[in-house]
Design an enzyme around this catalytic site. Structure first.
Site, PDB file in Angstrom:
ATOM      1  N   LYS A   1      -7.555  -6.464  16.770  1.00 64.05           N
ATOM      2  CA  LYS A   1      -6.131  -6.415  16.401  1.00 64.05           C
ATOM      3  C   LYS A   1      -5.881  -5.265  15.426  1.00 64.05           C
ATOM      4  O   LYS A   1      -6.806  -4.667  14.884  1.00 64.05           O
ATOM      5  CB  LYS A   1      -5.707  -7.744  15.773  1.00 64.05           C
TER       6      LYS A   1
ATOM      7  N   ARG B   1      -0.455 -21.680   8.176  1.00 63.79           N
ATOM      8  CA  ARG B   1       0.174 -20.532   8.830  1.00 63.79           C
ATOM      9  C   ARG B   1       0.710 -21.000  10.176  1.00 63.79           C
ATOM     10  O   ARG B   1       1.877 -21.331  10.294  1.00 63.79           O
ATOM     11  CB  ARG B   1      -0.837 -19.381   8.958  1.00 63.79           C
TER      12      ARG B   1
ATOM     13  N   HIS C   1      -8.891 -21.544  11.406  1.00 64.04           N
ATOM     14  CA  HIS C   1      -9.128 -20.280  10.691  1.00 64.04           C
ATOM     15  C   HIS C   1      -9.335 -20.561   9.211  1.00 64.04           C
ATOM     16  O   HIS C   1      -8.555 -21.289   8.586  1.00 64.04           O
ATOM     17  CB  HIS C   1      -7.948 -19.323  10.875  1.00 64.04           C
TER      18      HIS C   1
ATOM     19  N   ARG D   1     -15.765 -14.959  15.330  1.00 61.14           N
ATOM     20  CA  ARG D   1     -14.727 -13.943  15.498  1.00 61.14           C
ATOM     21  C   ARG D   1     -14.846 -12.880  14.400  1.00 61.14           C
ATOM     22  O   ARG D   1     -14.098 -12.912  13.418  1.00 61.14           O
ATOM     23  CB  ARG D   1     -13.336 -14.584  15.445  1.00 61.14           C
TER      24      ARG D   1
ATOM     25  N   TYR E   1       5.431  15.156  -8.082  1.00 59.10           N
ATOM     26  CA  TYR E   1       6.661  14.441  -8.415  1.00 59.10           C
ATOM     27  C   TYR E   1       6.511  13.629  -9.704  1.00 59.10           C
ATOM     28  O   TYR E   1       5.465  13.029  -9.961  1.00 59.10           O
ATOM     29  CB  TYR E   1       7.036  13.476  -7.285  1.00 59.10           C
TER      30      TYR E   1
ATOM     31  N   CYS F   1       2.035  12.651  -2.513  1.00 55.67           N
ATOM     32  CA  CYS F   1       3.302  12.908  -1.828  1.00 55.67           C
ATOM     33  C   CYS F   1       3.258  12.310  -0.419  1.00 55.67           C
ATOM     34  O   CYS F   1       2.239  11.766   0.006  1.00 55.67           O
ATOM     35  CB  CYS F   1       3.552  14.410  -1.743  1.00 55.67           C
TER      36      CYS F   1
ATOM     37  N   ASP G   1       3.170  13.870   2.383  1.00 53.87           N
ATOM     38  CA  ASP G   1       2.345  14.628   3.317  1.00 53.87           C
ATOM     39  C   ASP G   1       1.183  15.367   2.657  1.00 53.87           C
ATOM     40  O   ASP G   1       0.381  15.985   3.363  1.00 53.87           O
ATOM     41  CB  ASP G   1       3.211  15.671   4.044  1.00 53.87           C
TER      42      ASP G   1
END
Length: 369
Positions: free
Chosen positions: A40, A138, A167, A223, A267, A314, A316
């Site tokens: 997943k 859950r 689980h 699992r 920044y 930042c 990027d």
């Protein structure tokens, strides 16, 4: 040609061999239990199709995913293994599960009835795994109400109960009291079958923490998730299985400058030096999944030496303080690997290695070795 030459100066390198090695180590550790690799969340950031295909060719008997969409991607890529989708099932999704021959979680009599009707409409049998909630809160029927669900599951002729599972919420903790209580509750539910002289469906509860710490939880199937990729689920678990990290994250220096005293970097002006320093720029940022929380905290490896991030990460890019170390444009920069683990990055960012790996998004090319 080097496969990284034709792509941006940042990439994730995934060792499929390491994943196969970890799979083999897990299989040897759990004895007679089957191993369901969990792929997943884009195989925990490693690439769902490539990892699933490699594991199928390596002999894995089945796969686990979280979402219907993930399973459909695998089917469209030619993955023919049995696939269990762990997440909750919306009624409108049931025909798609059946059309793609996927196993789904069933946690209520009403859901079983809907699945049975959908399967009858296309004259087939749908395969389900009954989900028992033993303490996660859950999805899943509570263990103390599970008998009614198990009894009802025997009456739907178009539904095949292929498995029953729960689980762990705390199997990666140092204190296993909660995990052992969950296992006891699950085993109590499973008594339903021998009491009626019935063969139990495939039983499973062990995730990575259970595999490493609770051999009595291995049952019929385990699992492995994060441990399949060579990362331990927490710092508390013993390393009862030797694992090989499968992922490294690398980039390059794209700019070099000398920053003068009192001149803030990035920044918000959160970092500056009181003496001249050499600073390099790396073309990776939080837009790639490299956390902004690593600002002024994270480290990278350049020319075999660790150097700290200077200023805020930042979207990027980010900057690195070399002090008076040496680096040139084009030099390799390692974000994960070369002694920096996913756990290290998680500690600096105040999170867990699961989030570090799954946060690396599709903007970062994957290279498979």
């Amino acid at each position: 040609m080097n496969p990284t030459d034709a792509i941006r100066p940042a990439h994730v390198e995934v060792s499929l061999g390491a994943i196969a090695q970890n799979y083999d180590a897990i299989r040897a550790h759990v004895g007679t239990a089957s191993v369901m690799p969990v792929v997943k969340a884009n195989a925990y950031g490693h690439g769902i199709v490539e990892v699933a295909r490699h594991l199928m060719n390596h002999g894995a008997p089945c796969l686990g995913v979280a979402l219907l969409e993930e399973a459909v991607v695998l089917r469209q890529a030619g993955i023919t293994l049995p696939i269990l989708v762990f997440g909750g099932v919306a009624t409108r999704q049931i025909p798609q599960f059946i059309a793609h021959d996927l196993m789904m979680a069933a946690s209520s009599i009403d859901k079983l009835r809907q699945i049975d009707e959908a399967a009858a409409a296309v004259k087939t049998k749908a395969r389900v795994h009954l989900k028992i909630d033993t303490g996660m809160e859950r999805i899943g029927v509570h263990w103390y109400n599970a008998e009614k669900l198990l009894e009802a599951s025997l009456s739907f002729i178009n539904v095949e109960v292929a498995g029953i599972y729960s689980h762990f919420a705390n199997s990666d903790a140092a204190d296993l009291t909660s995990a052992r209580e969950q296992l006891a509750r699950f085993l109590e539910v499973l008594e339903f079958y021998p009491k009626r002289g019935l063969q139990s469906p495939q039983r499973h509860i062990a995730n990575s923490g259970g595999i490493l710490q609770l051999p009595e939880s291995h049952l019929d199937l385990v699992r492995p998730g994060i441990m399949l990729y060579g990362v331990y689920p927490s710092k508390e678990v013993p390393h009862t299985v030797t694992l090989q990290p499968a992922l490294s994250w690398k980039s390059q220096v794209v700019y070099f400058k000398v920053v003068q005293p009192g001149s803030p970097v990035s920044y918000g002006a959160t970092w500056q030096s009181d003496h001249p320093v050499r600073v390099v720029t790396v073309p990776v940022g939080y837009g790639d999944g490299y956390f902004r929380a690593l600002s002024n905290r994270g480290q990278v490896v350049i020319r075999g030496q660790r150097h700290p991030i200077a200023g805020r990460v930042c979207m990027d890019q980010f900057m690195v303080n070399l002090e008076w170390g040496t680096a040139y444009n084009g030099d390799a920069v390692t974000l994960i690997g070369d002694g920096i683990s996913a756990q290290d990055v998680a500690d600096w960012a105040g999170t867990i290695p699961y989030e570090v790996l799954t946060n690396i998004n599709s903007r970062v090319p994957r290279v498979y070795v």
